[in-house]
Scaffold this motif. Sequence first.
Motif, PDB file in Angstrom:
ATOM      1  N   LYS A 268       5.681   3.940  -7.213  1.00  0.00           N
ATOM      2  CA  LYS A 268       4.712   3.111  -7.944  1.00  0.00           C
ATOM      3  C   LYS A 268       4.785   2.171  -8.986  1.00  0.00           C
ATOM      4  O   LYS A 268       4.119   1.244  -8.861  1.00  0.00           O
ATOM      5  CB  LYS A 268       4.056   4.458  -8.386  1.00  0.00           C
ATOM      6  CG  LYS A 268       2.500   4.032  -8.855  1.00  0.00           C
ATOM      7  CD  LYS A 268       1.890   5.413  -9.288  1.00  0.00           C
ATOM      8  CE  LYS A 268       0.125   5.292  -8.822  1.00  0.00           C
ATOM      9  NZ  LYS A 268      -0.196   6.346  -7.894  1.00  0.00           N
ATOM     10  N   ARG A 269       5.831   2.447  -9.781  1.00  0.00           N
ATOM     11  CA  ARG A 269       6.059   1.622 -10.621  1.00  0.00           C
ATOM     12  C   ARG A 269       7.064   0.312 -10.486  1.00  0.00           C
ATOM     13  O   ARG A 269       7.407  -0.516 -11.246  1.00  0.00           O
ATOM     14  CB  ARG A 269       6.861   2.290 -11.909  1.00  0.00           C
ATOM     15  CG  ARG A 269       5.982   3.259 -12.551  1.00  0.00           C
ATOM     16  CD  ARG A 269       6.226   4.096 -13.870  1.00  0.00           C
ATOM     17  NE  ARG A 269       6.119   3.177 -14.719  1.00  0.00           N
ATOM     18  CZ  ARG A 269       6.698   3.186 -15.966  1.00  0.00           C
ATOM     19  NH1 ARG A 269       7.461   4.063 -16.206  1.00  0.00           N
ATOM     20  NH2 ARG A 269       6.332   2.278 -16.824  1.00  0.00           N
TER      21      ARG A 269
ATOM     22  N   LYS B 284      -4.284  -3.748  -5.257  1.00  0.00           N
ATOM     23  CA  LYS B 284      -3.471  -2.922  -4.614  1.00  0.00           C
ATOM     24  C   LYS B 284      -2.385  -2.640  -5.557  1.00  0.00           C
ATOM     25  O   LYS B 284      -1.490  -1.768  -5.421  1.00  0.00           O
ATOM     26  CB  LYS B 284      -3.124  -3.350  -3.104  1.00  0.00           C
ATOM     27  CG  LYS B 284      -4.211  -3.163  -2.207  1.00  0.00           C
ATOM     28  CD  LYS B 284      -4.060  -1.856  -2.015  1.00  0.00           C
ATOM     29  CE  LYS B 284      -5.172  -1.653  -0.834  1.00  0.00           C
ATOM     30  NZ  LYS B 284      -5.292  -0.248  -0.378  1.00  0.00           N
ATOM     31  N   GLY B 285      -2.036  -3.393  -6.691  1.00  0.00           N
ATOM     32  CA  GLY B 285      -1.245  -3.045  -7.617  1.00  0.00           C
ATOM     33  C   GLY B 285       0.143  -4.224  -7.625  1.00  0.00           C
ATOM     34  O   GLY B 285       1.022  -3.831  -8.315  1.00  0.00           O
TER      35      GLY B 285
ATOM     36  N   LYS C 113       5.083   8.362  -5.186  1.00  0.00           N
ATOM     37  CA  LYS C 113       5.264   8.343  -6.842  1.00  0.00           C
ATOM     38  C   LYS C 113       6.739   7.683  -7.293  1.00  0.00           C
ATOM     39  O   LYS C 113       6.415   7.003  -8.327  1.00  0.00           O
ATOM     40  CB  LYS C 113       5.369   9.706  -6.791  1.00  0.00           C
ATOM     41  CG  LYS C 113       5.514  10.178  -8.158  1.00  0.00           C
ATOM     42  CD  LYS C 113       5.759  11.787  -8.538  1.00  0.00           C
ATOM     43  CE  LYS C 113       6.202  12.017 -10.064  1.00  0.00           C
ATOM     44  NZ  LYS C 113       6.494  13.471 -10.149  1.00  0.00           N
TER      45      LYS C 113
ATOM     46  N   LYS D 215       2.884   1.699  -3.334  1.00  0.00           N
ATOM     47  CA  LYS D 215       2.087   2.219  -4.447  1.00  0.00           C
ATOM     48  C   LYS D 215       1.382   3.739  -4.439  1.00  0.00           C
ATOM     49  O   LYS D 215       0.987   4.191  -5.167  1.00  0.00           O
ATOM     50  CB  LYS D 215       0.967   1.157  -4.792  1.00  0.00           C
ATOM     51  CG  LYS D 215       1.391  -0.128  -5.259  1.00  0.00           C
ATOM     52  CD  LYS D 215       2.278  -0.113  -6.510  1.00  0.00           C
ATOM     53  CE  LYS D 215       3.020  -1.560  -6.996  1.00  0.00           C
ATOM     54  NZ  LYS D 215       3.504  -1.271  -8.080  1.00  0.00           N
ATOM     55  N   ALA D 216       1.638   4.112  -3.107  1.00  0.00           N
ATOM     56  CA  ALA D 216       1.337   5.484  -2.757  1.00  0.00           C
ATOM     57  C   ALA D 216       2.281   6.606  -2.998  1.00  0.00           C
ATOM     58  O   ALA D 216       2.200   7.586  -3.063  1.00  0.00           O
ATOM     59  CB  ALA D 216       0.759   5.803  -1.405  1.00  0.00           C
TER      60      ALA D 216
ATOM     61  N   THR E  35       0.889  -1.265  -0.178  1.00  0.00           N
ATOM     62  CA  THR E  35       0.096  -0.048  -0.027  1.00  0.00           C
ATOM     63  C   THR E  35       0.927   1.398  -0.008  1.00  0.00           C
ATOM     64  O   THR E  35       0.460   2.248  -0.840  1.00  0.00           O
ATOM     65  CB  THR E  35      -0.923  -0.099   1.345  1.00  0.00           C
ATOM     66  OG1 THR E  35      -1.769  -1.117   0.997  1.00  0.00           O
ATOM     67  CG2 THR E  35      -1.918   1.196   1.079  1.00  0.00           C
ATOM     68  N   GLU E  36       1.884   1.147   0.686  1.00  0.00           N
ATOM     69  CA  GLU E  36       3.017   2.455   0.909  1.00  0.00           C
ATOM     70  C   GLU E  36       3.705   2.424  -0.274  1.00  0.00           C
ATOM     71  O   GLU E  36       3.715   3.832  -0.749  1.00  0.00           O
ATOM     72  CB  GLU E  36       3.980   2.422   2.266  1.00  0.00           C
ATOM     73  CG  GLU E  36       3.413   2.754   3.566  1.00  0.00           C
ATOM     74  CD  GLU E  36       4.425   2.836   4.448  1.00  0.00           C
ATOM     75  OE1 GLU E  36       5.606   3.146   4.193  1.00  0.00           O
ATOM     76  OE2 GLU E  36       4.162   2.045   5.351  1.00  0.00           O
TER      77      GLU E  36
END
Length: 149
Positions: free
Chosen positions: A84-85, A106-107, A81, A78-79, A75-76
């Motif tokens: 994120k990838r 969640k990614g 910037k 993906k939050a 979660t952290e």
Amino acid sequence: MNKQIYNLLLADDDEDDCIFFKEALDELSLPVTLVTVNDGVELMGFLDVNVSNNLPDVLFLDLNMPRKNGYECLTEIKAIKELKRLPVVIFSTSLDMEIVNTMYDKGALYYIRKPGDFSKLKQVIGNALKVIAENNFKKPEREDFILQP
């Protein structure tokens, strides 16, 4: 694989699982380096220090860790910037479909249930790295999210 060497990061509090993961990579003779961290707090600290120039190519993330679990870490990640990838492969003993679906949403890039058998562990790690490279680190459809040995 397109790169010369892939840098892998394994976040897992189980020392034996870390050793087996490293031994599996060694036996596969893949062009990889491996760094391990033992809990979510250590993971997030490592990523924070390396965010600007030394992020791993793939993070293998255990869900059940002390201090900060894999769900909280994903979660952290993906939050943030800059993170994120980062390709995150969930690497857990659990195969609860509700958790699997949450990780997809969640990614996470893929989900691997840790096999108890070393040869299957080798196979699933090799398959994961192959499919990740072949798909150019793109997220699969939900039906292809779980990687099997």
